[in-house]
Write an enzyme that holds these catalytic residues in place. Sequence first.
Site, PDB file in Angstrom:
ATOM      1  N   LYS A 374       0.837  -1.204   0.000  1.00  0.00           N
ATOM      2  CA  LYS A 374       0.000   0.000   0.000  1.00  0.00           C
ATOM      3  C   LYS A 374       0.871   1.253   0.000  1.00  0.00           C
ATOM      4  CE  LYS A 374      -0.541  -0.606   4.977  1.00  0.00           C
ATOM      5  NZ  LYS A 374      -1.481  -0.791   6.065  1.00  0.00           N
ATOM      6  N   ARG A 468     -11.709  -0.751  14.150  1.00  0.00           N
ATOM      7  CA  ARG A 468     -11.559  -0.081  12.861  1.00  0.00           C
ATOM      8  C   ARG A 468     -12.394  -0.907  11.883  1.00  0.00           C
ATOM      9  NH1 ARG A 468      -5.557   0.888  10.303  1.00  0.00           N
ATOM     10  NH2 ARG A 468      -5.808  -1.315   9.825  1.00  0.00           N
ATOM     11  N   ASP A 649       9.206  22.820  -3.088  1.00  0.00           N
ATOM     12  CA  ASP A 649      10.071  22.105  -4.034  1.00  0.00           C
ATOM     13  C   ASP A 649      11.545  22.225  -3.705  1.00  0.00           C
ATOM     14  OD1 ASP A 649       7.594  22.042  -5.524  1.00  0.00           O
ATOM     15  OD2 ASP A 649       8.052  24.134  -5.988  1.00  0.00           O
TER      16      ASP A 649
HETATM   17  C1  LIG Z   1      -0.718  -1.538   6.806  1.00  0.00           C
HETATM   18  C2  LIG Z   1      -1.225  -2.817   7.272  1.00  0.00           C
HETATM   19  C3  LIG Z   1      -0.346  -3.881   7.495  1.00  0.00           C
HETATM   20  C4  LIG Z   1       1.144  -3.743   7.404  1.00  0.00           C
HETATM   21  O1  LIG Z   1       1.587  -3.039   8.546  1.00  0.00           O
HETATM   22  P1  LIG Z   1       3.107  -2.919   9.010  1.00  0.00           P
HETATM   23  O2  LIG Z   1       3.035  -2.493  10.393  1.00  0.00           O
HETATM   24  O3  LIG Z   1       3.730  -1.896   8.138  1.00  0.00           O
HETATM   25  O4  LIG Z   1       3.736  -4.242   8.822  1.00  0.00           O
HETATM   26  C5  LIG Z   1      -0.898  -5.087   7.837  1.00  0.00           C
HETATM   27  N1  LIG Z   1      -2.235  -5.236   7.977  1.00  0.00           N
HETATM   28  C6  LIG Z   1      -3.101  -4.224   7.791  1.00  0.00           C
HETATM   29  C7  LIG Z   1      -4.543  -4.466   7.958  1.00  0.00           C
HETATM   30  C8  LIG Z   1      -2.608  -2.980   7.440  1.00  0.00           C
HETATM   31  O5  LIG Z   1      -3.467  -1.967   7.273  1.00  0.00           O
END
Ligand SMILES: *Cc1c(COP(=O)(O)O)cnc(C)c1O
Length: 707
Positions: A374, A468, A649
Amino acid sequence: MEKQTKYGGLDAFKIIAALLVVAIHTSPLTTYSPDGDFLLTRSLARVAVPFFFMVTGHFVLGGVLEGEQPVSSLWRQVKKILLLYLIAVILYIPVGIYAGHYQDLTPLSALRLLVFDGTFYHLWYFPACATGLLLVYLLSRVLRGWGLMAVTVLLYFIGLFGDSYYGLSAALPPLAAAYEAGFQVFSFTRNGLFMAPIFLLLGARLGRKPSSVPAAVNGIGLVLSLILLSAEAFALRHFDLQRHDSMYLLLPVVMVFLYRLLLDWKIQVPVACRTLSTWVYILHPAMIVVIRGFAGAVGLTALLVENSLIHYLAVCALAFLAAGVVTWFLSRRHPPQPSRSRAWIEVDRAALAHNVTALQALLPPGRQLMPALKANAYGHGALPVARELARLGVTAFCVACLEEGVQLRKGGLKGEILILGYTHPDQFPLLRRYKLTQTIVDFPYAAQLNQFGKTLPVHLAVDTGMHRLGEPSHHLEQICQIFAMKHLDIRGIYTHLCTADGTTPQDRAYVQRQVQAFSQLLEELKNRGLPLPKVHLQASHGLLNYPHLPGNYARVGIALYGLLSSYGDLTAVEADLRPVLSLHARVSTVKPLSPGSAAGYGLAFVAQRPTQVAVVTIGYGDGLPRSLSGGQVLIHGQRAPIIGRICMDQTLVDVTDLPAVQAGDQVTLIGTAGGETITAYDLARQGDTITNEILSRLGPRLERIVI
Ligand SMILES: *Cc1c(COP(=O)(O)O)cnc(C)c1O
């Protein structure tokens, strides 16, 4: 013009090799000394084509044989070679017809021309390259190391005795018969079966490791082996053994010394030279025809054709001119990508591979990583990182939203891509089109997805206390109803821990409660006879602090990129992680400030002494936190303070204490330069945030380079 130093020697020799190939086809010295010409074109110049094979082996085959590059990259290159061949074949149809090459062509002889001999006398090189690559790759599936080398040497010997040693084979009737049978299929043994493999493999091997042999040894070796090769050529001619003169016993030896020397040759050559030599190779026979035609028409045959040297020079000039035009035309169609010109990220492929291995080592057998890609792979560049991970054998990925998943699919990523967030119902068709796996964020959302009416792969998020996303874990009835929904193909069930990075007893207790709630739910689902899909609950800190939790996947994000969220995060297991990303920019100008004068927005910086201010080409528009004002950067391996306010910038840096900073100099904002290092932790601390935020905010304007 873009310059390149790393393989400058190879690039420079491409031009020399092109000149040698033209010499082979025009015999420049015959007018003055037939023996001299034999020495030049029938022996010395024979390094040219093996050299081109070796470069191809080096860059196309090397990584694949080592397992560092996917086989798909080999197929891509073979396709490219064949495309170039196709263009050349078409280009030479008129010339071939004019020269009477294609009279009494049968389908079989056409095939033989296409596959082995080339449809014009020099074009054999392209099918030979493709065939050779294919052959060496297939051989490498069953043979390694010296075994593989031995087979290519054997093939070379078979070729040798059908080429410049053919006189010996011809003296042995059964052998002669075997070769004659072969010559029904190909006109010469200098082809993709017998000649290309050894040089492709030598290139692949020599290109991998820096030579430990001193240049002087290689130089002496080259001179001696060239003398011996020439002696060999003259001897073979003297005894009238040659059927053809492309392959010599000493040629591979010469090539090893030559290639090693070229790898050591640090010379700057414009990148355009690479394509130039290819087009000289393709076009020069046509230019020979043009020059002959032109000379005949204007009555200059005595000068332009019969004087071999002038003929050679004229062909070279015209061939380079034509190749230059083609290269220029192609470069206009593909303008060169700006490279490290303003502000950029370097992604360290080796560090990423190292982290994958380190994290996989923590997983019990059967459990896999599901890397989080992501936010553009935490700023690293989703597609290059995904490709790298796929190459390392990773087959499941997660992203935050639909767009990220689509982008990866469009980039060709295979495997499972789980969307961790919400997708609007209007976009459900895209889930199907791009084969993305959607998270069920709660019960009503499951009903919506089901109403879409077409079966979709999904993972069910369960809320075990983060509050969440996810259907609350105690809603057993709703969850069972979700499992019963007809159009949902539930492939996974997961939860997310919200205190896994904490070390206080409260944090740990909360993790235990979440884990407990999750296991209890799974147990109840099992008791109801529901087939349990894949299970996952750990992110980076979950894996590093609670490595023994059950599950099929670990959704690692930040740890994969070589960091923890904050400096000093303690984890139960100590994983040896290496930061993958570094961030760089350039100095655009340096200007003096006299004491008392000020700089930047709000004149926030006031010079206390005569000050040199460097303006650096990166700002908060690139994701640099504005709160970094007061931080540091590295220039010439030394620290320099950021002054004034960070602009959108640009950023101002005080370089008074650094010698001779100039426009164009590289500035490192995250990473190592000289002996100094600035980490994402430093920026996170300065910006009062976590590394995740620093990285994921690095913007699209930054160029991303995988090294
Ligand atoms: C972003 C995310 C992860 C990865 O998290 P890290 O702490 O960077 O390893 C895993 N699971 C969910 C649901 C996330 O939103």
